[in-house]
Design an enzyme around this catalytic site. Structure first.
Site, short mmCIF file in Angstrom:
data_model
loop_
_atom_site.label_atom_id
_atom_site.label_comp_id
_atom_site.label_asym_id
_atom_site.label_seq_id
_atom_site.Cartn_x
_atom_site.Cartn_y
_atom_site.Cartn_z
N SER A 67 0.82 -1.21 0.00
CA SER A 67 0.00 0.00 0.00
C SER A 67 0.86 1.26 0.00
CB SER A 67 -0.92 0.03 1.22
OG SER A 67 -1.76 -1.10 1.25
N1 SAH Z 1 -1.15 -4.79 3.99
C1 SAH Z 1 -0.43 -5.02 2.76
C2 SAH Z 1 -1.22 -4.56 1.55
C3 SAH Z 1 -1.41 -5.71 0.66
S1 SAH Z 1 -2.51 -5.57 -0.69
C4 SAH Z 1 0.96 -4.39 2.80
O1 SAH Z 1 1.26 -3.67 3.75
O2 SAH Z 1 1.75 -4.66 1.91
C5 SAH Z 1 -3.85 -6.61 -0.13
C6 SAH Z 1 -3.53 -8.04 0.23
O3 SAH Z 1 -4.74 -8.65 0.66
C7 SAH Z 1 -3.03 -8.91 -0.94
O4 SAH Z 1 -1.83 -9.51 -0.58
C8 SAH Z 1 -4.15 -9.94 -1.15
O5 SAH Z 1 -3.67 -11.20 -1.57
C9 SAH Z 1 -4.75 -9.99 0.24
N2 SAH Z 1 -6.13 -10.47 0.33
C10 SAH Z 1 -7.18 -10.23 -0.52
N3 SAH Z 1 -8.30 -10.85 -0.10
C11 SAH Z 1 -7.97 -11.50 1.06
C12 SAH Z 1 -8.69 -12.33 1.98
N4 SAH Z 1 -9.97 -12.66 1.79
N5 SAH Z 1 -8.03 -12.82 3.04
C13 SAH Z 1 -6.72 -12.54 3.25
N6 SAH Z 1 -5.98 -11.77 2.42
C14 SAH Z 1 -6.59 -11.26 1.33
#
Ligand code: SAH
Length: 217
Positions: A67
């Protein structure tokens, strides 16, 4: 490849990043300090090293993103983290957000639905510094019933609706911070669980996240 050297140049760029975020209504000095303390370039491929401190989201593997620092700061500020709080994060991704929460003293439980990203975090050397992060492979829509209830829950992917199980797993007085999809853009919401089980909703500005998807992969 990753580089785990935090040079004066990196530190200087990080300071500039924090100053720019401070100018965008992030007022919680603890949050700003955490962003200053955590080397974001450790979470990115070395190829992105020179731009790691731009206030932008970047690709990690599996078509997912780390993010934007402003977004991380915004969600973290809304969470009002206090040391030792139990915090559940949905969407581990690069683990940058989880590390910011851990740096603020939270006991972090973070779930990722993509096996490859979950596995990558297992071998991430920076993990040793933060034993207060626990990593789980699973579907965030289910939460973590075994470890519930949580003081705070944060979803870092665009939620198609408010997951009822996450509300169940929240303590009374606890917050759920999530970007709720409203057809393309997502509205940042902070929900507070009241003693009678009802929910108070506060609505903030729009953001753009990758989608929260069902099931594991
Ligand atoms: N918090 C992260 C942002 C990642 S982007 C950071 O600091 O880098 C969002 C993430 O959510 C992705 O890796 C995606 O695979 C995950 N995601 C999407 N749907 C999800 C779900 N139902 N359960 C767990 N993770 C999920």
């Amino acid at each position: 490849m990753r580089s785990f050297e935090d040079t004066y140049r990196h530190k200087g760029l990080r300071k500039k990043l924090v100053d720019s975020i401070r100018n965008k209504e992030i007022t919680d000095e603890n949050v700003l300090q955490a962003i200053l303390n955590i080397p974001r370039h450790f979470f990115l491929d070395t190829a992105l090293d020179h731009i790691a401190y731009e206030d932008r989201a970047f690709p990690i593997s599996e078509g997912q993103t780390i993010s934007q620092p402003y977004t991380v700061a915004y969600q973290t500020q809304l969470l009002e983290i206090k040391p030792y709080e139990k915090v559940l994060e949905i969407g581990t991704g690069s683990a940058y957000q989880a590390t910011i929460l851990a740096e603020l003293g939270a006991n972090v439980y973070t779930i990722e639905r993509q096996k490859k990203l979950f596995e990558l975090n297992k071998t991430f050397y920076f993990r040793k510094k933060y034993p207060n992060i626990k990593f789980f492979y699973g579907d965030g829509f289910e939460g973590l019933p075994t470890y519930a209830p949580f003081d705070k829950i944060v979803i870092t992917a665009a939620a198609p609706y408010i997951p009822p199980k996450l509300i169940e797993q929240l303590k009374t007085g606890g917050y759920l911070v999530l970007p709720l999809d409203e057809g393309g853009l997502q509205r940042m919401l902070r929900l507070t669980k009241n003693a009678d089980g009802s929910i108070m909703e506060e609505s903030f500005q729009n953001f753009s996240f990758v989608p929260m998807l069902k099931g594991k992969q």
